[in-house]
Motif scaffolding. Structure first.
Motif, PDB file in Angstrom:
ATOM      1  N   GLU A 201      40.248  43.432  46.236  1.00 40.15           N
ATOM      2  CA  GLU A 201      41.175  42.457  46.788  1.00 40.15           C
ATOM      3  C   GLU A 201      40.539  41.077  46.658  1.00 40.15           C
ATOM      4  OE1 GLU A 201      44.226  42.723  48.227  1.00 40.15           O
ATOM      5  OE2 GLU A 201      44.383  44.886  47.968  1.00 40.15           O
ATOM      6  N   VAL A 202      41.381  40.038  46.473  1.00 43.46           N
ATOM      7  CA  VAL A 202      40.896  38.656  46.360  1.00 43.46           C
ATOM      8  C   VAL A 202      41.614  37.815  47.400  1.00 43.46           C
ATOM      9  CG1 VAL A 202      40.651  36.651  44.845  1.00 43.46           C
ATOM     10  CG2 VAL A 202      40.461  38.959  43.895  1.00 43.46           C
ATOM     11  N   SER A 203      40.857  37.033  48.176  1.00 40.13           N
ATOM     12  CA  SER A 203      41.427  36.240  49.261  1.00 40.13           C
ATOM     13  C   SER A 203      41.738  34.820  48.785  1.00 40.13           C
ATOM     14  CB  SER A 203      40.459  36.196  50.451  1.00 40.13           C
ATOM     15  OG  SER A 203      39.264  35.535  50.093  1.00 40.13           O
ATOM     16  N   PRO A 204      42.599  34.085  49.509  1.00 41.27           N
ATOM     17  CA  PRO A 204      42.976  32.737  49.099  1.00 41.27           C
ATOM     18  C   PRO A 204      41.806  31.758  49.018  1.00 41.27           C
ATOM     19  CG  PRO A 204      44.513  33.565  50.737  1.00 41.27           C
ATOM     20  CD  PRO A 204      43.382  34.540  50.678  1.00 41.27           C
ATOM     21  N   ASP A 205      40.716  32.009  49.751  1.00 39.54           N
ATOM     22  CA  ASP A 205      39.575  31.101  49.707  1.00 39.54           C
ATOM     23  C   ASP A 205      38.640  31.412  48.542  1.00 39.54           C
ATOM     24  OD1 ASP A 205      38.435  33.430  50.561  1.00 39.54           O
ATOM     25  OD2 ASP A 205      37.591  32.620  52.415  1.00 39.54           O
ATOM     26  N   GLY A 206      39.045  32.317  47.650  1.00 33.87           N
ATOM     27  CA  GLY A 206      38.280  32.551  46.431  1.00 33.87           C
ATOM     28  C   GLY A 206      37.284  33.679  46.503  1.00 33.87           C
ATOM     29  N   GLN A 207      37.200  34.389  47.630  1.00 32.63           N
ATOM     30  CA  GLN A 207      36.286  35.517  47.740  1.00 32.63           C
ATOM     31  C   GLN A 207      36.935  36.800  47.218  1.00 32.63           C
ATOM     32  OE1 GLN A 207      33.641  35.817  51.159  1.00 32.63           O
ATOM     33  NE2 GLN A 207      34.872  34.267  52.173  1.00 32.63           N
ATOM     34  N   ALA A 208      36.110  37.698  46.717  1.00 32.81           N
ATOM     35  CA  ALA A 208      36.582  39.011  46.263  1.00 32.81           C
ATOM     36  C   ALA A 208      35.798  40.084  46.997  1.00 32.81           C
ATOM     37  CB  ALA A 208      36.407  39.158  44.757  1.00 32.81           C
ATOM     38  N   LEU A 209      36.490  41.151  47.362  1.00 42.21           N
ATOM     39  CA  LEU A 209      35.868  42.261  48.059  1.00 42.21           C
ATOM     40  C   LEU A 209      36.235  43.544  47.333  1.00 42.21           C
ATOM     41  CD1 LEU A 209      34.244  43.051  50.652  1.00 42.21           C
ATOM     42  CD2 LEU A 209      36.449  43.579  51.673  1.00 42.21           C
ATOM     43  N   GLY A 210      35.232  44.330  46.968  1.00 41.47           N
ATOM     44  CA  GLY A 210      35.471  45.576  46.263  1.00 41.47           C
ATOM     45  C   GLY A 210      34.827  46.751  46.964  1.00 41.47           C
ATOM     46  N   THR A 211      35.467  47.913  46.882  1.00 41.18           N
ATOM     47  CA  THR A 211      34.910  49.146  47.412  1.00 41.18           C
ATOM     48  C   THR A 211      34.968  50.209  46.325  1.00 41.18           C
ATOM     49  OG1 THR A 211      37.073  49.758  48.313  1.00 41.18           O
ATOM     50  CG2 THR A 211      35.521  48.689  49.805  1.00 41.18           C
TER      51      THR A 211
ATOM     52  N   TRP B 158      41.885  38.112  38.577  1.00 41.81           N
ATOM     53  CA  TRP B 158      41.900  39.161  37.555  1.00 41.81           C
ATOM     54  C   TRP B 158      41.158  40.423  37.997  1.00 41.81           C
ATOM     55  CZ3 TRP B 158      36.975  40.381  35.954  1.00 41.81           C
ATOM     56  CH2 TRP B 158      35.971  39.412  36.188  1.00 41.81           C
ATOM     57  N   LEU B 159      40.327  40.302  39.044  1.00 45.56           N
ATOM     58  CA  LEU B 159      39.606  41.471  39.553  1.00 45.56           C
ATOM     59  C   LEU B 159      40.496  42.393  40.376  1.00 45.56           C
ATOM     60  CD1 LEU B 159      36.099  40.277  40.857  1.00 45.56           C
ATOM     61  CD2 LEU B 159      36.530  42.151  39.258  1.00 45.56           C
ATOM     62  N   ALA B 160      41.518  41.847  41.027  1.00 45.31           N
ATOM     63  CA  ALA B 160      42.295  42.592  42.007  1.00 45.31           C
ATOM     64  C   ALA B 160      42.980  43.805  41.391  1.00 45.31           C
ATOM     65  CB  ALA B 160      43.331  41.681  42.653  1.00 45.31           C
ATOM     66  N   GLY B 161      42.960  44.922  42.113  1.00 49.99           N
ATOM     67  CA  GLY B 161      43.651  46.109  41.647  1.00 49.99           C
ATOM     68  C   GLY B 161      42.946  47.389  42.044  1.00 49.99           C
ATOM     69  N   ASN B 162      43.530  48.500  41.639  1.00 45.05           N
ATOM     70  CA  ASN B 162      42.988  49.832  41.857  1.00 45.05           C
ATOM     71  C   ASN B 162      42.608  50.442  40.514  1.00 45.05           C
ATOM     72  OD1 ASN B 162      43.492  50.387  44.835  1.00 45.05           O
ATOM     73  ND2 ASN B 162      45.540  49.803  44.179  1.00 45.05           N
ATOM     74  N   TYR B 163      41.411  51.009  40.420  1.00 40.49           N
ATOM     75  CA  TYR B 163      40.887  51.503  39.148  1.00 40.49           C
ATOM     76  C   TYR B 163      40.249  52.882  39.340  1.00 40.49           C
ATOM     77  CZ  TYR B 163      40.954  46.439  38.292  1.00 40.49           C
ATOM     78  OH  TYR B 163      41.316  45.114  38.197  1.00 40.49           O
ATOM     79  N   PHE B 164      40.145  53.616  38.223  1.00 40.02           N
ATOM     80  CA  PHE B 164      39.348  54.835  38.241  1.00 40.02           C
ATOM     81  C   PHE B 164      38.686  55.015  36.883  1.00 40.02           C
ATOM     82  CE2 PHE B 164      43.204  56.462  36.339  1.00 40.02           C
ATOM     83  CZ  PHE B 164      42.801  57.490  35.509  1.00 40.02           C
TER      84      PHE B 164
END
Length: 267
Positions: free
Chosen positions: A40-50, A21-27
């Protein structure tokens, strides 16, 4: 290659995750600043945000957030932020508080600090930061009408690369030729290699997908690697991974950061 202070792990293959539910582009906007955020969310359950904060004077603050699962419903958050000479790394522990919300706090014994993310019914990402005072802001999903993606991805980028426990800072240059995008990858002090088989798709509000190959003249036998990137909607940054071109063996993860100022969206 120059060591940087943070690493990440990102896979490109889509898979169900409690953090999807975190994945996406926001402003969004807060206190006179505009925010552009990419998850972005990876298959192993990690999320990375910038996140890039901008104001009338340009880039104000940049942030990198990595969320890693520790046990069922429990997570570790690492936040790196920088602005000018300011650098900070903060670690927090937290958990899922509902199917679409996360709460984090610093470990006991440190100055109290908390961070909360929640996705509401409208798809907005609501962020609450508790330090000496409480700060709340809402990030809206970027829609096609926002048109924040540049016409092309040409430019210079920092390529923050993570191999296992090692982190490096390389340089990527993209430019146009008669056949589309071209460029080179520079490993400072070692080599510069041209890009091949450059493909770019989806220059819309969801961000571009970029792939290319290049030769790595290191080790006993030089080898070719393939890079895969998903860009943020404004084109200022991308998350991705690299693999051996022949075997598709995954080698590491990469974050690109455009060296020029991103263009804020218009609502």
């Amino acid at each position: 290659m120059k060591t940087v202070l943070w690493g990440l792990l990102l896979c490109a293959t889509a898979s169900a995750s409690p953090l999807d539910w975190l994945a996406g582009n926001y402003f969004g906007e807060h206190a006179g600043s505009q925010l552009l955020e990419h998850w972005e969310v990876s298959p192993d359950g990690q999320a990375l945000g910038t996140t890039v904060w901008t104001n009338a004077g340009g880039v104000e603050l940049q942030e990198m957030i990595r969320i890693r699962p520790q046990s069922k419903g429990r997570y570790q958050l690492d936040l790196w932020s920088w602005s000018g000479d300011f650098r900070r790394h903060l670690s927090m522990r937290g958990r899922l508080t509902s199917a679409r919300s996360l709460s984090f706090e610093v470990p006991p014994g440190q100055h109290p600090e908390a961070l909360h993310y929640a996705r509401d019914k409208s798809g907005n990402l609501r962020v609450t930061l508790a330090k000496k005072s409480l700060t709340r802001f809402t990030l809206r999903p970027i829609q096609p009408k926002d048109q924040v993606v540049p016409q092309d991805l040409s430019g210079d980028y920092e390529a923050h690369t993570f191999f296992s426990n090692h982190q490096f800072l390389d340089q990527l240059r993209l430019s146009h030729n008669g056949d589309g995008l071209a460029g080179n990858l520079e490993v400072p002090g070692k080599f510069t290699t041209p890009l091949a088989h450059v493909q770019c798709q989806g220059l819309r509000s969801q961000g571009a997908r970029l792939t290319f190959e290049c030769a790595i003249p290191e080790g006993e036998k030089p080898y070719r690697v393939r890079y895969h990137f998903q860009f943020s909607a404004d084109g200022s940054q991308a998350l991705g991974h690299l693999e051996k071109a022949e075997s598709r063996e995954r080698l590491g993860s990469v974050v690109l950061r455009r060296k020029t100022r991103p263009t804020p969206p218009t609502d």
